[in-house]
Design a protein around this motif. Structure first.
Motif, short mmCIF file in Angstrom:
data_model
loop_
_atom_site.label_atom_id
_atom_site.label_comp_id
_atom_site.label_asym_id
_atom_site.label_seq_id
_atom_site.Cartn_x
_atom_site.Cartn_y
_atom_site.Cartn_z
N ASP A 76 123.30 -67.92 14.35
CA ASP A 76 123.13 -68.29 13.16
C ASP A 76 123.81 -67.42 11.99
O ASP A 76 124.25 -67.54 10.90
N ARG A 77 123.70 -66.25 12.36
CA ARG A 77 124.18 -65.12 11.52
C ARG A 77 125.79 -65.42 11.55
O ARG A 77 126.30 -65.02 10.25
N ALA A 78 126.41 -65.46 12.25
CA ALA A 78 127.73 -65.88 12.42
C ALA A 78 128.17 -67.00 11.77
O ALA A 78 129.22 -66.94 10.90
N ALA A 79 127.22 -68.01 11.70
CA ALA A 79 127.62 -69.38 11.03
C ALA A 79 127.64 -68.90 9.39
O ALA A 79 128.34 -69.26 8.52
N GLN A 80 126.54 -68.20 9.09
CA GLN A 80 126.34 -67.75 7.97
C GLN A 80 127.46 -66.93 7.24
O GLN A 80 127.92 -66.97 6.06
N GLU A 81 127.85 -66.01 7.95
CA GLU A 81 128.99 -65.19 7.52
C GLU A 81 130.24 -65.91 7.45
O GLU A 81 131.06 -65.80 6.43
N ARG A 82 130.52 -66.91 8.46
CA ARG A 82 131.62 -67.90 8.04
C ARG A 82 131.61 -68.55 6.82
O ARG A 82 132.51 -68.68 6.29
N HIS A 85 116.63 -66.33 22.36
CA HIS A 85 116.24 -66.42 20.72
C HIS A 85 117.16 -65.29 20.15
O HIS A 85 117.59 -65.72 18.99
N ARG A 86 117.70 -64.34 20.79
CA ARG A 86 118.85 -63.32 20.24
C ARG A 86 120.02 -64.17 20.02
O ARG A 86 120.62 -63.98 18.97
N GLU A 87 120.45 -64.86 21.22
CA GLU A 87 121.58 -65.56 21.08
C GLU A 87 121.73 -66.69 19.93
O GLU A 87 122.63 -66.51 19.02
N ILE A 88 120.38 -67.10 19.68
CA ILE A 88 120.59 -68.44 18.72
C ILE A 88 120.64 -67.48 17.14
O ILE A 88 121.26 -68.09 16.48
#
Length: 129
Positions: free
Chosen positions: A79-85, A72-75
């Motif tokens: 998700d955060r990295a995708a939002q930042e991109r 769950h931490r990896e997911i």
């Protein structure tokens, strides 16, 4: 301390299975119950085996939970990295639109810089998005 607690169910399982094997295979099968404890050695072996199995199941549950938690931490990180991109791409699009609007504004006042600014504008429109 936490790392020790993570090893405890594994070590306890190994110890209890070793005790069960020791009692089962190295004890006399015709033993009578000890007066203080009303169980035979084979019954103690079965009890140690049952406790070892319980500790093994507890260990499996703990490992399962830890695996799910790390997954769950990896997911969440992905998700955060995708939002930042996505935010960075949105900012870049807004910045490019601002450059285009600024260039269009600068094109209207004079004719001498029109050709250079028109080339720059076409470059931004082609590669900016």
């Amino acid at each position: 301390m936490v790392s020790f607690l993570a090893l405890l169910p594994r070590a306890l399982t190994t110890f209890l299975y070793a005790v069960a094997a020791l009692l089962r295979f190295y004890a006399n099968t015709d033993t009578t119950p000890i007066q203080l404890f009303p169980l035979t050695i084979l019954q103690w072996s079965f009890l140690a085996f049952a406790l070892g199995t319980t500790a093994l199941l507890a260990n499996l549950g703990l490992e399962w939970h830890a695996g799910n938690r790390s997954r769950h931490r990896e997911i969440e990180k992905r998700d955060r990295a995708a939002q930042e991109r996505e935010r960075a791409a949105r900012r870049a699009r807004i910045q490019n639109r601002g450059f285009i609007l600024q260039t269009r504004y600068q094109l209207t006042p004079g004719r001498e810089t029109g050709a250079a600014l028109a080339d720059f504008l076409s470059f931004l429109q082609e590669y900016g998005e």
